[in-house]
Design a protein around this motif. Sequence first.
Motif, short mmCIF file in Angstrom:
data_model
loop_
_atom_site.label_atom_id
_atom_site.label_comp_id
_atom_site.label_asym_id
_atom_site.label_seq_id
_atom_site.Cartn_x
_atom_site.Cartn_y
_atom_site.Cartn_z
N GLN A 79 -9.18 -51.90 29.00
CA GLN A 79 -10.42 -51.37 28.44
C GLN A 79 -10.14 -50.44 27.28
O GLN A 79 -9.16 -49.70 27.29
N GLY A 80 -11.02 -50.49 26.29
CA GLY A 80 -10.92 -49.56 25.17
C GLY A 80 -9.81 -49.91 24.22
O GLY A 80 -9.28 -51.02 24.21
N ASP A 81 -9.43 -48.94 23.40
CA ASP A 81 -8.39 -49.14 22.40
C ASP A 81 -7.14 -48.41 22.82
O ASP A 81 -7.18 -47.44 23.57
N LEU A 82 -6.05 -48.88 22.26
CA LEU A 82 -4.77 -48.23 22.55
C LEU A 82 -4.28 -47.54 21.30
O LEU A 82 -4.21 -48.13 20.22
N LEU A 83 -3.96 -46.27 21.43
CA LEU A 83 -3.41 -45.52 20.31
C LEU A 83 -2.00 -45.08 20.68
O LEU A 83 -1.76 -44.61 21.79
N ALA A 84 -1.10 -45.25 19.71
CA ALA A 84 0.26 -44.76 19.94
C ALA A 84 0.38 -43.41 19.24
O ALA A 84 0.11 -43.30 18.05
N VAL A 85 0.74 -42.39 19.99
CA VAL A 85 0.79 -41.03 19.43
C VAL A 85 2.21 -40.51 19.46
O VAL A 85 2.86 -40.52 20.51
N GLN A 86 2.70 -40.11 18.29
CA GLN A 86 4.01 -39.46 18.25
C GLN A 86 3.79 -37.99 17.91
O GLN A 86 2.94 -37.66 17.10
N ALA A 87 4.55 -37.12 18.54
CA ALA A 87 4.36 -35.69 18.28
C ALA A 87 5.64 -34.95 18.63
O ALA A 87 6.55 -35.51 19.25
N SER A 88 5.70 -33.65 18.26
CA SER A 88 6.94 -32.89 18.46
C SER A 88 7.21 -32.62 19.94
O SER A 88 8.32 -32.72 20.42
N ASP A 89 6.15 -32.29 20.67
CA ASP A 89 6.34 -31.92 22.09
C ASP A 89 5.47 -32.83 22.95
O ASP A 89 4.29 -32.58 23.16
N LEU A 90 6.07 -33.91 23.45
CA LEU A 90 5.28 -34.92 24.15
C LEU A 90 4.59 -34.43 25.42
O LEU A 90 3.40 -34.68 25.60
N PRO A 91 5.30 -33.68 26.30
CA PRO A 91 4.61 -33.24 27.53
C PRO A 91 3.41 -32.35 27.24
O PRO A 91 2.35 -32.51 27.85
N ALA A 92 3.59 -31.45 26.26
CA ALA A 92 2.47 -30.58 25.90
C ALA A 92 1.35 -31.40 25.30
O ALA A 92 0.16 -31.20 25.63
N ALA A 93 1.72 -32.36 24.44
CA ALA A 93 0.71 -33.21 23.81
C ALA A 93 -0.05 -34.01 24.87
O ALA A 93 -1.28 -34.14 24.80
N GLU A 94 0.69 -34.49 25.88
CA GLU A 94 0.04 -35.27 26.94
C GLU A 94 -1.03 -34.44 27.65
O GLU A 94 -2.15 -34.89 27.88
N ALA A 98 -9.31 -38.78 15.07
CA ALA A 98 -9.43 -37.46 14.43
C ALA A 98 -9.51 -36.36 15.48
O ALA A 98 -8.89 -35.30 15.35
N GLN A 99 -10.23 -36.67 16.54
CA GLN A 99 -10.41 -35.70 17.62
C GLN A 99 -9.07 -35.32 18.25
O GLN A 99 -8.76 -34.15 18.47
N ILE A 100 -8.25 -36.34 18.52
CA ILE A 100 -6.94 -36.10 19.12
C ILE A 100 -6.06 -35.29 18.18
O ILE A 100 -5.42 -34.30 18.58
N GLU A 101 -6.08 -35.71 16.91
CA GLU A 101 -5.24 -35.02 15.93
C GLU A 101 -5.62 -33.54 15.85
O GLU A 101 -4.75 -32.67 15.87
N ALA A 102 -6.92 -33.30 15.84
CA ALA A 102 -7.41 -31.92 15.75
C ALA A 102 -6.99 -31.12 16.97
O ALA A 102 -6.52 -29.97 16.87
N ALA A 103 -7.15 -31.72 18.14
CA ALA A 103 -6.82 -31.02 19.38
C ALA A 103 -5.33 -30.67 19.42
O ALA A 103 -4.94 -29.57 19.85
N LEU A 104 -4.50 -31.61 18.95
CA LEU A 104 -3.06 -31.37 18.98
C LEU A 104 -2.67 -30.25 18.02
O LEU A 104 -1.87 -29.39 18.35
N LYS A 105 -3.28 -30.32 16.84
CA LYS A 105 -2.99 -29.27 15.84
C LYS A 105 -3.39 -27.91 16.37
O LYS A 105 -2.67 -26.93 16.24
N ALA A 106 -4.56 -27.86 17.01
CA ALA A 106 -5.05 -26.60 17.58
C ALA A 106 -4.09 -26.10 18.66
O ALA A 106 -3.94 -24.91 18.87
N GLY A 107 -3.44 -27.04 19.33
CA GLY A 107 -2.49 -26.67 20.39
C GLY A 107 -1.12 -26.33 19.85
O GLY A 107 -0.17 -26.18 20.62
N GLY A 108 -0.97 -26.28 18.54
CA GLY A 108 0.30 -25.88 17.95
C GLY A 108 1.35 -26.97 17.93
O GLY A 108 2.56 -26.71 17.91
N ILE A 109 0.91 -28.23 17.95
CA ILE A 109 1.88 -29.32 17.94
C ILE A 109 1.91 -29.96 16.56
O ILE A 109 0.87 -30.19 15.95
#
Lengths: 310, 371
Positions: free
Chosen positions: A229-244, A275-286
Amino acid sequence: MDHRGRIEAKQLTKRFNRKVEAVRGIDLDIAPGEIYGLIGPDGAGKTTTIRMLAGVMKPTAGVARVNGFDTSRDAERLRHDVGYMAQRFTLYGDLSVRENIEFYADIFGVRGAEREPQIARSLRFARLEQFQDRAADVLSGGMKKKLGLACALIHRPKVLFLDEPTNGVDPISRREFWDILSELHIRGVTIFVSTAYMDEAERCSRVGLMYQGKIISEGPPASLRKMVQGDLLAVQASDLPAAEAIIKRIDQVHEVQIYGDRLHVFVNDCPECRAQIEAALKAGGIDHIQIQAAIPRLEEAFISLVTHQG
Amino acid sequence: MLKSILNLAWKEILQLVRDRVLLLFLILIPGSLLFLIAESTGGGIRGIKFAVWDQERSAFSQELITAITNTSDFQLTDRAQSYAELQDLFNEGRVGAALIIPPTFSRDAFRPGSTASLGVIVDGSNEVVASSVIGALQGVVNDLTLAQWAGQGGARPTGIDLKIDVAFNPTLNIRWSTLTGQIAIITYLIVLVVAAVSFVRERELGTMEQLVVTPISRLELLFGKGLMAALIGLFNLVVLYLALHEIFQIPMHGSLALLLTLGMLFVVTEIGVGMLISLVTASQQQAILVVFLLAILEITFSGYLVPTENMPAFMQVFAAISPLQHFTTISRAIFLKGATFTMLLSHVIPLLLLATGTIGAAWVLFAKAAD
């Protein structure tokens, strides 16, 4: 109706010690000539299913029919047209490659003028001609599997059952093994194969997803992928556990899987989610954030389906 | 480091407790060995059946017979009138010892300067029994001479000389009775081990899984494996016979065909026992341990080391159901006594029953194991 090459099961069930229910009423209808892949995690009941279908083990309830014969009542008549290869090495390690094949040729009644050519064909087919005098014990893992296949095919069965045939085999041997299976498929042999490798499931004509003793979904590999169901997005980031942790808190996200160096995020149909995910991650310092749309593979589809079962 | 040693030791203990067979083995072996050997050897001889050919029929000869029967070692069963009669009693296995009292026995015994002689015949096919019998008789005669001396006041018997004649194994050759028993024990061990690993080996290595999807039926599997063990058994019997006869020069008084036929009946019985072991154990290691345990018990009961007649009654029951005991006796009887088929019926019938029982049980168990 010609039943040759057909595999059917109705409410096939196996209980061990009256308590543990390894297979919980599965239905199967596999047409002659199909390659059917049974995938699922360890302990899902794949081996028990194959063993019941191949007539090694009797079901507690339900019936299985292969080539039109009941696998528990007509087991003897079934043998001549069915090949079976167990998960572990089940040949004689102290006999040579050729001696093993000869032994199985003899007990399957491959005799007279057809014996020698058939043994030679099996050796060639399994690409073991140069190793025929070697003791089976000293063969590599991949070669052992090929020897197992050669022995299972010595009587030219219409139906072949393979229980995780490439488990613990190197990638090159795995590909070679599947090339051999493709040749059999072209010849019209029905192949029932269990595997834990998703890339192998992609090579099947139909796949059943087995989980906790049940087939939770079944269909061609492509259709199973679509079930996610839905779409699949692949997200790469500096701190994966925090991002998760951050991504999981977003409402539109219904599932996050860690996949190597990235996260696989399943989102409901929402163009703004990226955009929502990107914003949330940036706000979380990632930082080092990279988000891409991805096509779910069978593996993600499987994890997603299993997760929603629970 | 100590902690990891203790951790490991604990794991080993857990594994041991879960391995029922090994545990049973560890408990049973020392206990049963100590108990059985002590029980079966401690008693000496008891109630040996003996016959008398009393040619004198005097008070003194009667006193001697009474003295012998008063010991619990001997039991007088027959009074013979001739040497031929004694021989018949021996050949039919009805007595284990015989006493011949010459017509001049008491006269010679009490006449100064002369020595009375007493004829003794013992069954030498088991030299342990034979030696005990001779020793016991010697003891009775010595006591009697001393008593006579004290009672008769001066008329001291000068001595009684035992003239010993050993039937069947005239030189009381320990090698003969040992080796003719050994043929049974060696055949036993080899056949039992081969049969005991037959199925469990296939199961352990996983090859059984492949075999059951072939057109081979369970009966064929049972017989195929049985046949291999039977051939090994036959080969073994022939080789051992040749070794005994040609190398150790043991005379064969009976029929070789009978020895081999009954030997094969014994082999079939042991194949049945071995297959039962193979079907109930989980690994070759367990199977071998069970064989080892069984071998110690059966060898104890076989009469190879200690005659079964001397064992307590409940142990004789074990002896009666031990195939090894029957074939050890058969082998010795054919070799040393020239026993015929009818003479051996009391051992052939139990063997037949045991063979049918064990093979039948193995077949039923194997058919059940199909699910």
